[in-house]
Design an enzyme around this catalytic site. Structure first.
Site, PDB file in Angstrom:
ATOM      1  N   CYS A 405       0.817  -1.216   0.000  1.00 32.65           N
ATOM      2  CA  CYS A 405       0.000   0.000   0.000  1.00 32.65           C
ATOM      3  C   CYS A 405       0.850   1.265   0.000  1.00 32.65           C
ATOM      4  CB  CYS A 405      -0.968  -0.020   1.174  1.00 32.65           C
ATOM      5  SG  CYS A 405      -0.187  -0.091   2.816  1.00 32.65           S
ATOM      6  N   HIS A 454      -2.913   0.820   6.920  1.00 32.34           N
ATOM      7  CA  HIS A 454      -3.147   0.797   5.466  1.00 32.34           C
ATOM      8  C   HIS A 454      -3.278   2.219   4.950  1.00 32.34           C
ATOM      9  CE1 HIS A 454      -4.302  -0.906   1.650  1.00 32.34           C
ATOM     10  NE2 HIS A 454      -5.486  -0.336   1.658  1.00 32.34           N
ATOM     11  N   GLU A 466      -6.105   1.301  -4.338  1.00 33.19           N
ATOM     12  CA  GLU A 466      -5.291   0.763  -3.255  1.00 33.19           C
ATOM     13  C   GLU A 466      -4.601  -0.518  -3.704  1.00 33.19           C
ATOM     14  OE1 GLU A 466      -9.098  -1.631  -1.307  1.00 33.19           O
ATOM     15  OE2 GLU A 466      -7.690  -0.607   0.017  1.00 33.19           O
TER      16      GLU A 466
END
Length: 493
Positions: A405, A454, A466
């Protein structure tokens, strides 16, 4: 850079919209009229059982989400330790350079004192042999040039005026030498302290990796157990629904399934076509943006790899000749074999405005369908993942070229000249923090305590792009508010 053709391979996984990735279940049975009558009496008895099983499945899903969140935090803790290690090594190299500089100054001061002492001794002996009344002309004989003539004349005048003043000057020079000696020792101590700090950061990184591996193994075992429980509950629920609803409900379920299948197949085809078109257009714009590629390449050239635990730049340390001080102590300089390239200390965009926002989004969108690889991604694009000793290893991330990420964010923002660290917690403090309710297109969206879990890039219209987790790919997903941090981060507007 992936081509439009390559993006089409994984298009079923690109958009997190209903109906994609096998959302329509297999067709239910279509019973006869006699079977429908026979099953009618069982409906009332099964209603309570269905409700209980639905709750059991929901609880299992909640436990799975909690376990996944804990694993994500452990992974990002390793990224943080590795980034801190590289920072400590830079400090150690700078301190070693300071030692080398002070010791060179110390050597220069010693050489000047020695030369001054020789000249003083020569003139003192000459004055003693010739007497104080010797003419100024005799003092010029044997000079080596204009500078030497001036030096000799100055010494003769000083000796004639006040011999004690010369001695005082020599003593001051010795004092200056001692001060430089002390500065060298202090700089050397700073270098030693910085080197010790770098080793401590290295140990922290190694310990964090070990802890993450142990935690991932434990969490994976728990997750497997919960998944088995969930599968069993789903099987029981399927059976209960058949019994409760009876064969008449199965008849209606078949009709509903067929209607849903047709509608969602059409929606999936439309979404896949839109995803292919958007990804191909973004890839074309990124390929044509030579300035963005140049900015990203320039940022990459000054970075240490955040996954590098051993430091080849300081593996072999050379020691110059020792320098003996007035008190008999011996000081040794430790100089680095190489110097790291400078890197930005605070991310600042080299371009701004709506065009900069679209450049960032285009770079992210051009990577749709690229595999998730833990530890992967830099300013120039996807890179080989690394081992984590657990979930990522089970998916073979260390053999995949892709992004995690935070790595995807590094690549996206490098195109406008912004350098980001490979850790979500540090990215959370890299720019202006704006309340999540005020997020705009191009903002970074974070999850977990202190952004430790994240990060994604907000696209607007309730969507974000993402790199979600091992086994998945870079994709567009609906914006998730659950677990989001209070602020999003805006690096360009």
């Amino acid at each position: 850079m992936r081509s439009a053709l390559g993006l089409g391979i994984a298009v079923a996984m690109l958009v997190g919209a209903p109906g994609l990735g096998g959302a329509v279940p297999p067709p239910p049975p279509n019973p006869s009229d006699g079977q429908l009558q026979q099953a009618g009496d069982d409906v009332t008895d099964r209603i309570g059982q269905v409700g209980s099983l639905i709750n059991e499945v929901a609880n299992a899903d909640q436990r799975l989400r909690a376990l996944d969140d804990a694993v994500a935090i452990k992974r990002e803790a390793v990224n943080k330790a590795l980034v801190d290690l590289q920072t400590a090594r830079d400090v150690a190299v700078a301190a070693a350079d300071a030692v080398a500089g002070t010791l060179q100054a110390l050597r220069d001061a010693g050489a000047q004192i020695e030369a001054a002492q020789v000249r003083f001794d020569e003139y003192a002996a000459s004055t003693y042999r010739q007497g104080t009344g010797v003419s100024a002309l005799s003092s010029l004989i044997g000079s080596q040039g204009p500078d030497d003539v001036l030096d000799r004349a100055q010494v003769v005048r000083v000796l004639a005026a006040n011999k004690n003043a010369v001695l005082d000057a020599l003593q001051r020079a010795r004092t200056a030498e001692a001060n430089k000696n002390s500065a060298a020792r202090e700089a050397k101590q700073q270098a030693d302290d910085a080197a010790s700090a770098a080793e401590a950061r290295k140990a922290d990184a190694e310990n964090a990796i070990s802890e993450a591996r142990a935690a991932l193994a434990d969490q994976q075992a728990k997750k497997t157990a919960v998944e088995a429980e969930k599968s069993a509950a789903e099987a029981q629920l399927a059976t209960a629904r058949d019994n409760v609803a009876g064969l008449q409900s199965q008849r209606q379920a078949f009709v509903n399934w067929d209607t849903q299948r047709a509608a969602e197949q059409q929606a999936a085809e439309a979404a896949a076509a839109a995803a292919r078109e958007a990804a191909a257009a973004a890839a074309a714009r990124v390929a044509a943006d030579q300035a963005a590629r140049a900015r990203a390449q320039a940022l990459a050239e000054g970075q240490r790899s955040h996954v590098q635990v051993e430091d080849p730049d300081t593996a072999d340390i050379t020691e110059p000749d020792s320098e003996e001080t007035e008190s008999g102590d011996t000081e040794t300089a430790t100089a680095p074999t190489t110097k790291p390239k400078p890197k930005p200390t605070k991310p600042k965009p080299s371009v701004t405005g709506s065009a900069a926002v679209e450049t960032v989004i285009d770079r992210a969108m051009s990577q749709l369908g690229v595999p998730y690889a833990w530890g992967g991604g830099n300013e120039n694009g996807p890179t080989l993942g690394i081992r984590d000793g657990g979930v990522a290893d089970s998916y073979g991330d260390y053999n995949k070229v892709g992004f995690d990420c935070s790595g995807l964010m590094i690549y996206a923002f490098a195109g406008i000249g912004i350098s980001l660290p490979h850790y979500t917690g540090y990215q959370y403090t890299a720019g202006e923090q704006v309340p999540s309710s005020q997020m705009k297109r191009g903002d970074m969206v974070f999850y977990g305590p202190n952004a430790s879990q994240h990060v994604g890039l907000y696209l607007g219209n309730g969507e974000m792009i993402e790199a979600p987790q091992s086994g998945s790919v870079v994709k567009v997903s609906p914006l998730r508010w659950d677990g989001m941090t209070p602020y999003v981060v805006r690096l360009v507007s």
